[in-house]
Design a protein around this motif. Structure first.
Motif, PDB file in Angstrom:
ATOM      1  N   LYS A  31      31.831  20.230  44.030  1.00 32.20           N
ATOM      2  CA  LYS A  31      32.650  21.013  44.946  1.00 32.20           C
ATOM      3  C   LYS A  31      32.417  22.481  44.627  1.00 32.20           C
ATOM      4  O   LYS A  31      32.582  22.897  43.483  1.00 32.20           O
ATOM      5  N   PRO A  32      32.017  23.281  45.613  1.00 29.75           N
ATOM      6  CA  PRO A  32      31.828  24.709  45.345  1.00 29.75           C
ATOM      7  C   PRO A  32      33.140  25.333  44.894  1.00 29.75           C
ATOM      8  O   PRO A  32      34.208  25.014  45.406  1.00 29.75           O
ATOM      9  N   PHE A  33      33.057  26.183  43.909  1.00 30.80           N
ATOM     10  CA  PHE A  33      34.237  26.864  43.394  1.00 30.80           C
ATOM     11  C   PHE A  33      33.980  28.349  43.445  1.00 30.80           C
ATOM     12  O   PHE A  33      32.921  28.824  43.083  1.00 30.80           O
ATOM     13  N   ARG A  34      34.931  29.091  43.913  1.00 25.91           N
ATOM     14  CA  ARG A  34      34.812  30.536  43.995  1.00 25.91           C
ATOM     15  C   ARG A  34      36.065  31.128  43.394  1.00 25.91           C
ATOM     16  O   ARG A  34      37.161  30.906  43.901  1.00 25.91           O
ATOM     17  N   LEU A  35      35.913  31.864  42.297  1.00 23.60           N
ATOM     18  CA  LEU A  35      37.054  32.528  41.694  1.00 23.60           C
ATOM     19  C   LEU A  35      37.499  33.617  42.654  1.00 23.60           C
ATOM     20  O   LEU A  35      36.713  34.420  43.112  1.00 23.60           O
ATOM     21  N   SER A  36      38.757  33.605  42.970  1.00 23.55           N
ATOM     22  CA  SER A  36      39.285  34.546  43.941  1.00 23.55           C
ATOM     23  C   SER A  36      40.240  35.504  43.261  1.00 23.55           C
ATOM     24  O   SER A  36      40.940  35.154  42.325  1.00 23.55           O
ATOM     25  N   SER A  37      40.248  36.726  43.751  1.00 25.16           N
ATOM     26  CA  SER A  37      41.185  37.702  43.207  1.00 25.16           C
ATOM     27  C   SER A  37      42.551  37.570  43.879  1.00 25.16           C
ATOM     28  O   SER A  37      43.493  38.248  43.501  1.00 25.16           O
ATOM     29  N   SER A  43      50.394  32.174  40.259  1.00 27.13           N
ATOM     30  CA  SER A  43      49.962  33.324  39.466  1.00 27.13           C
ATOM     31  C   SER A  43      50.920  34.501  39.655  1.00 27.13           C
ATOM     32  O   SER A  43      51.489  34.691  40.722  1.00 27.13           O
ATOM     33  N   PRO A  44      51.076  35.280  38.590  1.00 22.29           N
ATOM     34  CA  PRO A  44      51.943  36.460  38.714  1.00 22.29           C
ATOM     35  C   PRO A  44      51.265  37.529  39.569  1.00 22.29           C
ATOM     36  O   PRO A  44      50.056  37.497  39.782  1.00 22.29           O
ATOM     37  N   LYS A  45      52.039  38.445  40.052  1.00 15.59           N
ATOM     38  CA  LYS A  45      51.475  39.562  40.815  1.00 15.59           C
ATOM     39  C   LYS A  45      51.108  40.647  39.810  1.00 15.59           C
ATOM     40  O   LYS A  45      51.923  41.062  38.997  1.00 15.59           O
ATOM     41  N   TYR A  46      49.842  41.060  39.864  1.00 23.66           N
ATOM     42  CA  TYR A  46      49.408  42.139  38.991  1.00 23.66           C
ATOM     43  C   TYR A  46      48.385  42.993  39.698  1.00 23.66           C
ATOM     44  O   TYR A  46      47.844  42.622  40.736  1.00 23.66           O
ATOM     45  N   THR A  47      48.105  44.143  39.115  1.00 23.64           N
ATOM     46  CA  THR A  47      47.169  45.074  39.738  1.00 23.64           C
ATOM     47  C   THR A  47      45.739  44.627  39.470  1.00 23.64           C
ATOM     48  O   THR A  47      45.482  43.806  38.586  1.00 23.64           O
ATOM     49  N   THR A  48      44.820  45.190  40.234  1.00 26.13           N
ATOM     50  CA  THR A  48      43.402  44.904  40.037  1.00 26.13           C
ATOM     51  C   THR A  48      42.980  45.276  38.621  1.00 26.13           C
ATOM     52  O   THR A  48      42.235  44.540  37.973  1.00 26.13           O
ATOM     53  N   THR A  49      43.480  46.393  38.117  1.00 31.36           N
ATOM     54  CA  THR A  49      43.142  46.821  36.764  1.00 31.36           C
ATOM     55  C   THR A  49      43.638  45.808  35.735  1.00 31.36           C
ATOM     56  O   THR A  49      42.914  45.466  34.794  1.00 31.36           O
ATOM     57  N   GLN A  50      44.851  45.307  35.921  1.00 27.45           N
ATOM     58  CA  GLN A  50      45.380  44.298  35.007  1.00 27.45           C
ATOM     59  C   GLN A  50      44.557  43.009  35.073  1.00 27.45           C
ATOM     60  O   GLN A  50      44.255  42.397  34.053  1.00 27.45           O
ATOM     61  N   GLN A  51      44.184  42.609  36.280  1.00 23.93           N
ATOM     62  CA  GLN A  51      43.383  41.396  36.458  1.00 23.93           C
ATOM     63  C   GLN A  51      42.024  41.562  35.786  1.00 23.93           C
ATOM     64  O   GLN A  51      41.562  40.672  35.075  1.00 23.93           O
ATOM     65  N   GLN A  52      41.373  42.722  35.999  1.00 29.44           N
ATOM     66  CA  GLN A  52      40.072  42.957  35.394  1.00 29.44           C
ATOM     67  C   GLN A  52      40.164  42.985  33.863  1.00 29.44           C
ATOM     68  O   GLN A  52      39.278  42.473  33.180  1.00 29.44           O
ATOM     69  N   ALA A  53      41.234  43.546  33.333  1.00 25.87           N
ATOM     70  CA  ALA A  53      41.424  43.576  31.881  1.00 25.87           C
ATOM     71  C   ALA A  53      41.596  42.162  31.335  1.00 25.87           C
ATOM     72  O   ALA A  53      41.032  41.817  30.285  1.00 25.87           O
TER      73      ALA A  53
END
Length: 183
Positions: A31-37, A43-53
């Motif tokens: 099954k194709p899997f694609r990590l999504s932002s 999942s908790p709500k966080y900023t792009t910077t927090q997710q990237q960290a």
């Protein structure tokens, strides 16, 4: 059939066979899997910077863990997980290029292996057995992909580190978005 003690049905008459063969050998399709932002309901709500960290920390922990597991050859990682240390190096290289950091594949491998790949391979990579090669071939549909990507061609790309490129700048520099399973 084996009854799993940690399953919710333990103690009941419901039994299932233990996972003795890789999934590819049971004729299931990957099954194709694609990590999504995008956030999921869990999942908790966080900023792009927090997710990237958080993602950078996870990558760093995985690399550290694999550096300590010299007993696990790349072929076994590919058979069981569909990726290996070389895959991590390729993904790291693609991410570096997308971020405007021009490094070579050898430098990406050194980041993952902690030493030049040829040195690591000579010291820690045993020759694959006939059985391992057969299992590797049988699990090929589940292996990660690495789309062909040319290095950035911009003059700034030759600097040790440059600021992140915008999408338009990245495309102008010849960096294509990644695609495919695991990429």
């Amino acid at each position: 059939p084996v009854r799993h003690r940690d399953s919710p049905t333990s103690g009941s008459s419901r039994e299932r066979a233990p996972p003795s063969e890789p999934a590819a050998m049971t004729n299931r399709q990957p099954k194709p899997f694609r990590l999504s932002s995008e956030a999921t309901p869990y999942s908790p709500k966080y900023t792009t910077t927090q997710q990237q960290a958080a993602e950078a920390a996870a990558f760093s922990s995985l690399v550290t863990h694999l550096r300590g597991r010299l007993d696990v050859p790349n072929i076994e990682l590919m058979i069981l997980g569909g990726f290996c240390r070389n895959c991590l190096a390729k993904w790291y290289l693609a991410g570096a290029w997308r971020s405007g950091l021009h490094i070579t594949y050898d430098q990406a491998c050194e980041r993952v292996y902690g030493m030049p790949y040829a040195e690591w391979k000579a010291a820690h990579q045993p020759k694959a057995t006939v059985e391992q090669l057969a299992r590797l071939e049988a699990t090929k549909p589940f292996h990660a992909s690495h789309p062909k990507q040319d290095p950035p061609a911009s003059p700034a790309a030759s600097l040790p580190h440059t600021p992140s490129l915008s999408s338009a700048e990245a495309l102008a520099a010849g960096v294509q978005p990644m695609g495919g399973v695991g990429g």
